[in-house]
Design an enzyme around this catalytic site. Structure first.
Site, mmCIF file in Angstrom:
data_model
loop_
_atom_site.group_PDB
_atom_site.id
_atom_site.type_symbol
_atom_site.label_atom_id
_atom_site.label_comp_id
_atom_site.label_asym_id
_atom_site.label_seq_id
_atom_site.Cartn_x
_atom_site.Cartn_y
_atom_site.Cartn_z
ATOM 1 N N GLU A 110 -5.670 -20.240 12.271
ATOM 2 C CA GLU A 110 -5.904 -20.801 13.598
ATOM 3 C C GLU A 110 -5.618 -22.290 13.632
ATOM 4 O OE1 GLU A 110 -9.893 -20.029 14.920
ATOM 5 O OE2 GLU A 110 -9.790 -17.998 14.113
ATOM 6 N N CYS A 368 -13.644 -22.826 14.732
ATOM 7 C CA CYS A 368 -12.531 -22.471 13.861
ATOM 8 C C CYS A 368 -12.884 -21.270 12.989
ATOM 9 C CB CYS A 368 -12.127 -23.648 12.994
ATOM 10 S SG CYS A 368 -10.614 -24.384 13.578
#
Ligand code: SAH
Length: 379
Positions: A110, A368
């Site tokens: 990501e 995250c």
């Protein structure tokens, strides 16, 4: 898997994961120059290549039409040119955008694009910041973190770190009508999935490419590396010539509290970590940032605020308080807003600089690892 005792992969593992040919965006200009000399190519050809890779953000050799076909064939024999594929995109009401990328081997990572906000890291307040990953998964198992839930899968190669920036820029170029829109990202935080200092050489190689005038051209002072606190690597980082910034994920201001949240603290307790931070301060004379996630009933008591303020003052560091963002499968919660503010005010009253991340931003900024988690757990 080739794991070292402290949860990092041995240097070999990344190379095994990589194809036998390196990606062209894993190499510095000086390394590419050696190949061009060997081929008898003039220097301006290298400039054309770099312009194609980093200014025009080519994804295939065939797009580098200013290079002669023969040179393109040679490049393709020696190097790969692999973009990241955008698998999912998630936009938040506060303007943050989350990218789920598919790597060439099918793994996922990501990046998060943060909207302009008050200066948290780096200097500017109107900066657009990209939060970048450095490993697939993570070996340190912090108790609040989604990235570590499945353990460490592998280190990212330099080009996979560099490409997160280029691919985000490409995405934005696709959104606009202009043929060559201005640059989107001018600030980087190395705070995505993974522990950057457990993948030190590749992360530094990537940061140098992103920092170079021929590459990403992002100023070193606008790049902040965040670590869970590996003292030997902090010392090493302090010796690097570039003026990169450093953030420490602290999350506890006494060993008993920090060890409960971050298992790494048992190996490297606070005294050792803070000694390395002092050395960074002495060598770099730079502001450090201390990250501190507020977790209800775990690290939000007044005595932790007092200790945190003492640490921050001594290091002349800035404290960045982040309300804990619940992770599915993990137990904790964030404190009530009043308790968050009380913690903030205690630190300020004790004479340390501190900010409290606003709730809305926190929903994505802190998350995250969670998009990958969702993508992998959904059918
Ligand atoms: N390994 C590095 C980089 C990972 S990012 C490090 O430890 O610094 C770590 C940061 O992500 C934390 O400091 C915190 O700011 C944020 N973070 C991760 N999970 C979070 C959660 N569940 N809630 C709030 N912040 C989180």
């Amino acid at each position: 898997m080739l794991q070292t005792p402290e949860g990092g992969l041995s240097p070999m593992a990344g190379e095994i994961a990589a194809a036998s040919r390196p990606d062209v965006k894993s190499l510095a200009a000086t390394e590419l120059a050696a190949a061009f000399r060997e081929w008898g190519e003039p220097a301006y050809r290298l400039r054309q290549l770099l312009d194609g890779l980093y200014r025009r953000r080519a994804t295939e050799w065939g797009q580098l039409t200013d290079l002669p076909r023969r040179l393109r064939e040679r490049l393709a024999e020696r190097f790969t040119l692999q973009p990241l594929a955008l698998e999912r995109l998630q936009s938040e009401p506060d303007g943050a955008t989350k990218f789920l990328w598919r790597l060439p081997d099918g793994e996922h990572i990501e990046s998060v694009l943060l909207p302009a906000n008050p200066a948290l890291y780096g200097e500017g307040s109107d900066r657009r910041t990209l939060c970048v990953s450095t490993q697939v998964g993570c070996g340190f198992g912090c108790r609040f973190c989604a990235s570590g839930l499945g353990g460490l899968r592998r280190n990212l190669l330099p080009f996979e770190i560099v490409e997160q920036v280029l691919a985000a820029e490409r995405w934005r170029a696709d959104q606009t009508a202009e043929p060559r829109p201005g640059r989107l990202i001018d600030n980087l935080v190395i705070m995505g999935m993974g522990e950057p200092f457990a993948n030190y050489e590749r992360v530094l190689a990537a940061l140098r490419i992103l920092n170079a005038p021929w590459g990403g051209s992002i100023g070193a002072r606008r790049i902040t590396v965040s670590t869970c606190g590996l003292p030997h690597q902090i010392r090493r980082f302090a010796q690097e010539p570039e003026q990169f910034r450093l953030a420490i994920s602290l999350h506890g201001a006494a060993d008993a509290v920090r060890s409960r949240i971050m298992p790494v603290n048992k190996r490297y307790p606070l005294a050792e970590l803070l000694e390395a931070c002092r050395e960074y301060r002495r060598r770099k004379g730079k502001l450090l940032t201390l990250e501190y996630i507020l977790i209800r009933g775990v690290n939000d008591a007044p005595d932790q605020a007092a200790r945190l303020a003492r640490i921050a003052r001594e290091l002349r560091a800035k404290v960045n308080l982040i309300p804990y963002n619940p992770v599915p499968g993990l137990a904790w919660e964030r404190p009530e807003p009043d308790r968050q503010k009380a913690f903030l005010h205690r630190i300020r009253a004790a004479g340390a600089a501190a900010t409290l991340r606003r709730e809305k931003g926190a929903s994505i900024q802190a998350a995250c690892g969670q998009l990958r988690l969702r993508a992998e757990t959904e059918p």
